[in-house]
Write a protein that holds these residues in place. Structure first.
Motif, PDB file in Angstrom:
ATOM      1  N   ILE A  85       7.039   5.456   0.756  1.00 55.30           N
ATOM      2  CA  ILE A  85       7.084   6.819   1.294  1.00 55.30           C
ATOM      3  C   ILE A  85       7.803   6.913   2.631  1.00 55.30           C
ATOM      4  O   ILE A  85       8.167   8.009   3.066  1.00 55.30           O
ATOM      5  CB  ILE A  85       5.663   7.382   1.434  1.00 55.30           C
ATOM      6  N   GLY A  86       8.014   5.791   3.310  1.00 50.58           N
ATOM      7  CA  GLY A  86       8.739   5.820   4.572  1.00 50.58           C
ATOM      8  C   GLY A  86       7.902   6.349   5.736  1.00 50.58           C
ATOM      9  O   GLY A  86       6.757   6.786   5.579  1.00 50.58           O
ATOM     10  N   ALA A 129      -3.336   9.997   2.014  1.00 52.98           N
ATOM     11  CA  ALA A 129      -3.966   9.846   0.705  1.00 52.98           C
ATOM     12  C   ALA A 129      -4.238   8.387   0.370  1.00 52.98           C
ATOM     13  O   ALA A 129      -4.962   8.094  -0.594  1.00 52.98           O
ATOM     14  CB  ALA A 129      -3.075  10.474  -0.377  1.00 52.98           C
ATOM     15  N   ARG A 130      -3.679   7.462   1.146  1.00 52.57           N
ATOM     16  CA  ARG A 130      -3.857   6.046   0.889  1.00 52.57           C
ATOM     17  C   ARG A 130      -4.811   5.484   1.937  1.00 52.57           C
ATOM     18  O   ARG A 130      -4.615   5.692   3.135  1.00 52.57           O
ATOM     19  CB  ARG A 130      -2.513   5.329   0.922  1.00 52.57           C
ATOM     20  N   PRO A 131      -5.860   4.807   1.519  1.00 54.00           N
ATOM     21  CA  PRO A 131      -6.905   4.382   2.441  1.00 54.00           C
ATOM     22  C   PRO A 131      -6.375   3.406   3.494  1.00 54.00           C
ATOM     23  O   PRO A 131      -5.464   2.621   3.247  1.00 54.00           O
ATOM     24  CB  PRO A 131      -7.942   3.716   1.530  1.00 54.00           C
ATOM     25  N   ARG A 182      -2.951   6.688  12.555  1.00 54.14           N
ATOM     26  CA  ARG A 182      -2.674   7.002  11.160  1.00 54.14           C
ATOM     27  C   ARG A 182      -1.730   8.185  11.118  1.00 54.14           C
ATOM     28  O   ARG A 182      -1.897   9.177  11.842  1.00 54.14           O
ATOM     29  CB  ARG A 182      -3.955   7.346  10.402  1.00 54.14           C
ATOM     30  N   SER A 183      -0.728   8.071  10.277  1.00 53.09           N
ATOM     31  CA  SER A 183       0.232   9.149  10.128  1.00 53.09           C
ATOM     32  C   SER A 183      -0.449  10.402   9.577  1.00 53.09           C
ATOM     33  O   SER A 183      -1.419  10.321   8.815  1.00 53.09           O
ATOM     34  CB  SER A 183       1.354   8.721   9.180  1.00 53.09           C
ATOM     35  N   GLN A 184       0.070  11.558   9.991  1.00 53.09           N
ATOM     36  CA  GLN A 184      -0.444  12.824   9.474  1.00 53.09           C
ATOM     37  C   GLN A 184       0.299  13.277   8.221  1.00 53.09           C
ATOM     38  O   GLN A 184       0.029  14.362   7.694  1.00 53.09           O
ATOM     39  CB  GLN A 184      -0.326  13.903  10.563  1.00 53.09           C
ATOM     40  N   LYS A 210       0.816  -1.215   0.000  1.00 57.55           N
ATOM     41  CA  LYS A 210       0.000   0.000   0.000  1.00 57.55           C
ATOM     42  C   LYS A 210       0.848   1.262   0.000  1.00 57.55           C
ATOM     43  O   LYS A 210       0.518   2.250  -0.675  1.00 57.55           O
ATOM     44  CB  LYS A 210      -0.924  -0.019   1.218  1.00 57.55           C
ATOM     45  N   PHE A 211       1.957   1.239   0.731  1.00 57.35           N
ATOM     46  CA  PHE A 211       2.762   2.463   0.862  1.00 57.35           C
ATOM     47  C   PHE A 211       3.983   2.479  -0.055  1.00 57.35           C
ATOM     48  O   PHE A 211       4.871   3.311   0.102  1.00 57.35           O
ATOM     49  CB  PHE A 211       3.199   2.651   2.328  1.00 57.35           C
ATOM     50  N   SER A 212       4.014   1.534  -1.037  1.00 54.73           N
ATOM     51  CA  SER A 212       5.096   1.528  -2.031  1.00 54.73           C
ATOM     52  C   SER A 212       4.710   2.397  -3.219  1.00 54.73           C
ATOM     53  O   SER A 212       3.526   2.591  -3.528  1.00 54.73           O
ATOM     54  CB  SER A 212       5.380   0.103  -2.504  1.00 54.73           C
ATOM     55  N   ASP A 213       5.713   2.897  -3.879  1.00 49.79           N
ATOM     56  CA  ASP A 213       5.474   3.669  -5.110  1.00 49.79           C
ATOM     57  C   ASP A 213       5.260   2.702  -6.273  1.00 49.79           C
ATOM     58  O   ASP A 213       5.804   1.584  -6.295  1.00 49.79           O
ATOM     59  CB  ASP A 213       6.665   4.579  -5.404  1.00 49.79           C
ATOM     60  N   ASP A 214       4.438   3.131  -7.237  1.00 52.02           N
ATOM     61  CA  ASP A 214       4.207   2.299  -8.417  1.00 52.02           C
ATOM     62  C   ASP A 214       5.525   1.967  -9.105  1.00 52.02           C
ATOM     63  O   ASP A 214       6.409   2.822  -9.260  1.00 52.02           O
ATOM     64  CB  ASP A 214       3.291   3.011  -9.412  1.00 52.02           C
ATOM     65  N   GLY A 215       5.634   0.704  -9.492  1.00 45.69           N
ATOM     66  CA  GLY A 215       6.835   0.262 -10.189  1.00 45.69           C
ATOM     67  C   GLY A 215       7.950  -0.187  -9.260  1.00 45.69           C
ATOM     68  O   GLY A 215       8.990  -0.661  -9.730  1.00 45.69           O
ATOM     69  N   SER A 216       7.750  -0.061  -7.953  1.00 44.06           N
ATOM     70  CA  SER A 216       8.780  -0.491  -7.010  1.00 44.06           C
ATOM     71  C   SER A 216       8.523  -1.937  -6.594  1.00 44.06           C
ATOM     72  O   SER A 216       7.675  -2.624  -7.180  1.00 44.06           O
ATOM     73  CB  SER A 216       8.786   0.428  -5.774  1.00 44.06           C
TER      74      SER A 216
END
Length: 601
Positions: A528-529, A552-554, A544-546, A500-506
């Motif tokens: 995104i770290g 932006a990710r559900p 949930r992180s601020q 979920k928190f990875s960038d596309d293509g990674s």
């Protein structure tokens, strides 16, 4: 004034007495005095412990003292101060000319012929060298009289006198230090017994039942009273805890306890005697008289009061009583009683803290149980309408034409309903994992098989996000002991979090390794770290992180909380290494059984 004699001082061993005797004889034989006397402070008196010189001396009352009779004689320490007030400074020794001090202030008066001249020594002259300890308290004195020349000692003789005084001071101080140490060791044993046993009891009566006898023996006391402020309780022990008939049991405690606060601020213990004398006492006259009355009625000679406290707070009073005829309280006993008061204060405060912690734990458990019940109730209440909603959505879809724009709206309904259903499922699972009554069924589980199932389940998710999942496991089975369903959920949540928190293509890399005592599962993403601040709360419920990219990710903030609960139930732990915009590594440690599973998962 007549002097009383006592047996060989209890503090003195023969070797020490011999050493002081040699010093006294040196003053007579080598320095040249007709008499030398060394006295040591015992309570309010100075006690003669070494005598050298002539066979006898006259006391102020005209009677004679043989040398051996003088050993053990007592004279008030206050006399010495009277002599020092009129003395001339000769260095360690102070010279007291005749006529300046009353003859009664000397323990003896030597008879000698009067020599003429300005430097002639008069029979009523004397020289004294007080001995003080490191705190400046008077602990002894050396007295010399009747120089063989009949004249004042010259400068050279005074230097030798000072050396003898220095040596005498060392011996006296070492003897008194040894005595104080032995007494402190005896008292400390009682204190250690108190601390060892008292920590097992929080009630005062139970505390004194077990420690009272040792306490009384250590302090040579006949009664022990312990009163704690705010408890409304006075506990008594000893040979006569009820005092005399008709005297209230709390009378002694109430009469003294009013001074506890001020004594605690001073960090002192106090003593009141049956004759009205007091040491360190901060009571007024009426309070002293009240204590005296209680002592008289109870046939006690004195009472020692040590405040009980911790930090800046005075918590109560420790009171020790002694019978008539018992010895005076020593400075070491005062100090030790004050120390015991501090120990008791820590025990009482710890007991109160422990009781409060137990109460808080009980309240937290009740709150946690209510929270679990609330979550379960709400989740079940949400589950039923969601099931109906999805069923009706399927029904509507079958009735709508394929090109009807309403199908797009139904797709939104379906996506959000399923998302809400997932949240409800997570809530139910979180409540279940937090319930200590939830059974934990364990068996041997091969993590490789669980990872195969998770990898297959996330196939569509990875394609949607354009993320590649790479799983590396050993060739042999990786066995842990636990609940297969819970472990599968843990792995799915960790891997799903990485996707979920990875960038596309990674990519997300999962690596399993085994050690002697544990299995390690590393899940590494390049997304995104997580900031250092967020890492501290990462496994908290609903966190949930601020960070805008994360928001932006559900998500419900329950996935990693579930991971943490499952790991705790399996005796494992997780570590997180991450930098903002630099990817994240989750490292999970699980205990291993080191056996091959007999059943597949």
């Amino acid at each position: 004034m007549s002097t009383s004699t006592v047996a060989t001082p209890t503090w003195s061993e023969q070797a020490f007495q011999d050493a002081l005797q040699i010093i006294a004889e040196g003053l007579t034989e080598l320095v040249g005095f007709g008499m030398a006397v060394i006295s040591v402070r015992r309570g309010d008196d100075l006690v003669v412990v070494a005598v050298a010189g002539a066979d006898f001396a006259h006391r102020p009352d005209g009677t004679e003292d043989q040398r051996d009779d003088m050993l053990g004689a007592r004279w008030p320490a206050t006399w010495l101060q009277g002599l020092l007030d009129v003395a001339e400074d000769w260095g360690r020794f102070k010279f007291v000319p005749h006529g300046r001090a009353p003859a009664a202030n000397w323990i003896w008066v030597r008879e000698a012929a009067v020599v003429s001249g300005e430097d002639a020594w008069h029979p009523n002259d004397g020289a004294i060298a007080p001995i003080h300890d490191a705190a400046g308290r008077l602990v002894g004195v050396i007295s010399v009289d009747d120089p063989v020349t009949g004249r004042y000692p010259d400068a050279a003789q005074r230097r030798v006198m000072d050396k003898y005084a220095d040596e005498a001071a060392k011996v006296v101080l070492s003897v008194l230090e040894r005595e104080a140490l032995e007494r402190r060791l005896q008292l400390a044993e009682g204190t250690r017994q108190l601390v060892r046993t008292a920590s097992r009891h929080l009630a005062l009566d139970a505390l004194l039942d077990e420690t009272g006898p040792a306490f009384l023996e250590a302090f040579a006391a006949s009664g022990l009273w312990l009163r704690v402020h705010g408890s409304g309780e006075t506990v008594l022990t000893g040979s006569r805890p009820q005092m005399a008939p008709g005297v209230p049991t709390e009378a002694i405690a109430l009469a003294v306890a009013e001074a506890a606060g001020e004594l605690w601020q001073r960090q002192q213990a106090a003593i009141v005697y049956d004759d009205g004398r007091a040491r360190n006492a901060v009571l007024d006259r009426a309070q002293v008289d009240a204590v005296r009355q209680v002592l008289t009625d109870g046939e006690l000679s004195s009472v020692l009061h040590a405040p009980i406290g911790a930090g800046s707070e005075c918590l109560g009073s420790l009171i020790l009583g002694r019978d008539l005829g018992q010895p005076d309280w020593s400075a070491a006993e005062l100090d030790q009683a004050a120390e015991v008061g501090r120990d008791l204060g820590r025990i009482i405060r710890n007991g109160r803290t422990y009781s409060r912690m137990q109460e808080l734990v009980r309240e937290l458990r009740e709150l946690d149980a209510r929270k679990r019940h609330l979550i379960a109730t709400i989740s079940h209440e949400l589950k039923n309408p969601l099931t109906v909603l999805l069923a009706n959505r399927d029904l509507l879809e079958s009735e709508i034409e394929a090109d009807d724009p309403a199908l797009g709206h139904l797709a939104d309904v379906d996506a959000n309903a399923r998302r809400m259903s997932g949240v409800v499922d997570n809530l139910l699972l979180l409540s279940k994992l937090a319930d200590p009554d939830t059974p934990h069924v364990e068996r041997d589980v091969d993590l490789r098989l669980l990872l195969d199932e998770v990898e297959a389940a996330y196939g569509a998710d990875m394609g949607q996000h354009g993320v590649t999942l790479r799983v590396t496991t050993p060739a042999e089975p990786v066995v842990v002991r636990g609940d297969a369903g819970e472990l599968r959920t843990m792995l799915a949540n960790m891997i799903g979090n990485g996707i979920k928190f990875s960038d596309d293509g990674s990519s997300v890399e999962v690596t399993v390794s085994t050690g002697r005592d544990a299995v390690e599962v590393a899940v590494v993403d390049h997304g995104i770290g997580i900031s250092a601040e967020d890492q501290e709360r990462l496994f908290s419920d609903f966190f949930r992180s601020q960070d805008p990219d994360a928001l932006a990710r559900p998500g419900s903030g329950l996935g990693l909380a579930i991971v943490d609960r499952i790991l705790r139930r399996h005796g494992g732990r997780a570590e997180v290494t991450s930098t903002l915009r630099g990817g994240t590594t989750f490292l999970v440690h699980l205990p291993t059984t080191g056996v091959t599973p007999t059943t597949s998962v």
